[in-house]
Write an enzyme that holds these catalytic residues in place. Structure first.
Site, PDB file in Angstrom:
ATOM      1  N   ILE A 155      12.029 -10.827   0.796  1.00 24.82           N
ATOM      2  CA  ILE A 155      11.943  -9.571   2.035  1.00 24.82           C
ATOM      3  C   ILE A 155      10.957 -10.252   3.119  1.00 24.82           C
ATOM      4  O   ILE A 155      10.103 -10.730   2.994  1.00 24.82           O
ATOM      5  CB  ILE A 155      11.296  -8.324   1.565  1.00 24.82           C
ATOM      6  CG1 ILE A 155      11.141  -7.399   2.208  1.00 24.82           C
ATOM      7  CG2 ILE A 155       9.952  -8.715   0.719  1.00 24.82           C
ATOM      8  CD1 ILE A 155      10.639  -5.888   1.726  1.00 24.82           C
ATOM      9  N   VAL A 157       9.812  -9.235   7.396  1.00 28.07           N
ATOM     10  CA  VAL A 157       9.984  -8.854   8.610  1.00 28.07           C
ATOM     11  C   VAL A 157       9.262  -9.635   9.807  1.00 28.07           C
ATOM     12  O   VAL A 157       8.589 -10.261   9.481  1.00 28.07           O
ATOM     13  CB  VAL A 157       9.107  -7.434   8.635  1.00 28.07           C
ATOM     14  CG1 VAL A 157       9.214  -6.675   9.998  1.00 28.07           C
ATOM     15  CG2 VAL A 157       9.836  -6.377   7.598  1.00 28.07           C
ATOM     16  N   ARG A 163       3.605  -4.543   9.707  1.00 25.46           N
ATOM     17  CA  ARG A 163       2.331  -3.592   9.708  1.00 25.46           C
ATOM     18  C   ARG A 163       2.858  -2.086  10.212  1.00 25.46           C
ATOM     19  O   ARG A 163       2.163  -1.611  10.588  1.00 25.46           O
ATOM     20  CB  ARG A 163       1.063  -4.248  10.272  1.00 25.46           C
ATOM     21  CG  ARG A 163       0.331  -5.434   9.490  1.00 25.46           C
ATOM     22  CD  ARG A 163      -0.693  -5.888  10.245  1.00 25.46           C
ATOM     23  NE  ARG A 163      -0.191  -6.505  11.505  1.00 25.46           N
ATOM     24  CZ  ARG A 163       0.335  -7.666  11.463  1.00 25.46           C
ATOM     25  NH1 ARG A 163       0.410  -8.468  10.434  1.00 25.46           N
ATOM     26  NH2 ARG A 163       0.404  -8.355  12.650  1.00 25.46           N
ATOM     27  N   GLY A 165       5.400  -0.563   8.220  1.00 23.84           N
ATOM     28  CA  GLY A 165       5.971   0.158   7.133  1.00 23.84           C
ATOM     29  C   GLY A 165       7.436  -0.277   6.842  1.00 23.84           C
ATOM     30  O   GLY A 165       8.122   0.321   5.956  1.00 23.84           O
ATOM     31  N   GLY A 167       8.872  -3.055   5.659  1.00 25.52           N
ATOM     32  CA  GLY A 167       9.073  -3.571   4.351  1.00 25.52           C
ATOM     33  C   GLY A 167       9.102  -2.614   3.206  1.00 25.52           C
ATOM     34  O   GLY A 167       9.922  -2.773   2.387  1.00 25.52           O
ATOM     35  N   ASN A 196      -2.719  -9.828   1.669  1.00 23.66           N
ATOM     36  CA  ASN A 196      -2.207  -8.463   2.664  1.00 23.66           C
ATOM     37  C   ASN A 196      -1.026  -8.171   1.740  1.00 23.66           C
ATOM     38  O   ASN A 196      -0.869  -6.742   1.566  1.00 23.66           O
ATOM     39  CB  ASN A 196      -1.971  -8.861   3.793  1.00 23.66           C
ATOM     40  CG  ASN A 196      -3.134  -9.101   4.633  1.00 23.66           C
ATOM     41  OD1 ASN A 196      -4.144  -8.479   4.299  1.00 23.66           O
ATOM     42  ND2 ASN A 196      -2.891  -9.860   5.942  1.00 23.66           N
ATOM     43  N   TYR A 201       1.713  -4.185  -1.987  1.00 27.03           N
ATOM     44  CA  TYR A 201       2.562  -3.970  -3.145  1.00 27.03           C
ATOM     45  C   TYR A 201       1.894  -3.019  -4.068  1.00 27.03           C
ATOM     46  O   TYR A 201       2.388  -2.075  -4.788  1.00 27.03           O
ATOM     47  CB  TYR A 201       3.001  -5.145  -3.800  1.00 27.03           C
ATOM     48  CG  TYR A 201       3.883  -6.048  -2.816  1.00 27.03           C
ATOM     49  CD1 TYR A 201       4.791  -5.545  -2.160  1.00 27.03           C
ATOM     50  CD2 TYR A 201       3.773  -7.388  -2.934  1.00 27.03           C
ATOM     51  CE1 TYR A 201       5.664  -6.329  -1.159  1.00 27.03           C
ATOM     52  CE2 TYR A 201       4.565  -8.406  -2.214  1.00 27.03           C
ATOM     53  CZ  TYR A 201       5.495  -7.579  -1.319  1.00 27.03           C
ATOM     54  OH  TYR A 201       6.401  -8.254  -0.760  1.00 27.03           O
TER      55      TYR A 201
END
Length: 228
Positions: A155, A157, A163, A165, A167, A196, A201
């Site tokens: 996964i 980005v 940062r 949202g 993901g 982070n 998660y």
């Protein structure tokens, strides 16, 4: 059925907030050049470029066979696309015949995002869409639960769009499909130094399992098991 989000209401431009519109859809072979670039960026981020050997040819042949396999029943890639205008729902972009309907959304930005790679990551679907990230997953199985599951291998980005949202949006899409298919769980790995990501998660409600370690056979060690 999902409907495209409504555009921001008209008003005083100085008081309007920047909005980016999102679409999560199934990837196809036309996305391979962008997927290849995204994987390389992910390898750079994870300091693992020494392990990167994928080519556009290898990705095409292994991820996109003909005829295509049902999504989430085999290797599946979700593409996250962005636009500064509402994304219309058209028949050409509808993957529901393959078992997954594109998910449309919108994000209100706190400040303008400058994306220096927007032209490099232009979507093959056109309409000014830009690819911001991807997710690769495939089915697995839990013998303890006696149920199938979904494993998220990758996964990612791109840096300009982190940062916000995005993901979580992609993981939520997979979790939604897993629930719909009656799966017992969704799993993925995280590097132990990526604090982070671990915090993110945990915030989603995921349990990080410190007692497990990944075992891997690859390269020459794997070749030793080849049968002549």
């Amino acid at each position: 059925p999902r409907r495209p989000p409504a555009p921001a209401a008209a008003g005083d431009p100085s008081k309007e907030q920047a909005v980016v519109f999102t679409r999560i859809r199934l990837a196809d072979r036309f996305d391979v050049p962008n997927i290849h670039r995204l994987i390389h960026q992910m390898a750079e981020f994870e300091l693992l470029t020494n392990l990167f050997s994928a080519t556009e040819s290898s990705l095409t042949s292994t991820l996109f066979p003909s005829p295509p396999l049902p999504p989430f029943r085999s290797f599946t890639i979700l593409i996250l696309e962005l636009s500064h205008s509402p994304i219309p729902k058209s028949a050409d972009d509808d993957d529901s015949n393959l078992g997954f309907r594109p998910i449309l959304g919108r994000i209100v930005l706190k400040s303008t995002v400058v994306d220096p790679e927007s032209s490099t990551f232009a979507s093959p679907r056109g309409n000014g869409l830009v690819v911001a990230g991807f997710l690769l997953c495939f089915p697995n199985y839990s013998s303890f639960m006696g149920l199938p599951g979904i494993y998220v291998e990758d996964i990612f980005v791109r840096e300009a769009w982190r940062r916000l949202g995005m993901g979580k949006m992609m993981l939520a899409a997979v979790a939604g499909e897993a629930a719909r298919l009656g799966c017992g769980r969704v799993e993925w790995c995280v590097l132990d130094w990526n604090e982070n990501a671990i915090a993110f998660y945990n915030g989603m409600g995921a349990e990080v399992l410190p007692q497990w370690r990944i075992c891997r056979l690859t390269g020459e060690e794997l070749s030793k098991f080849a049968v002549d």
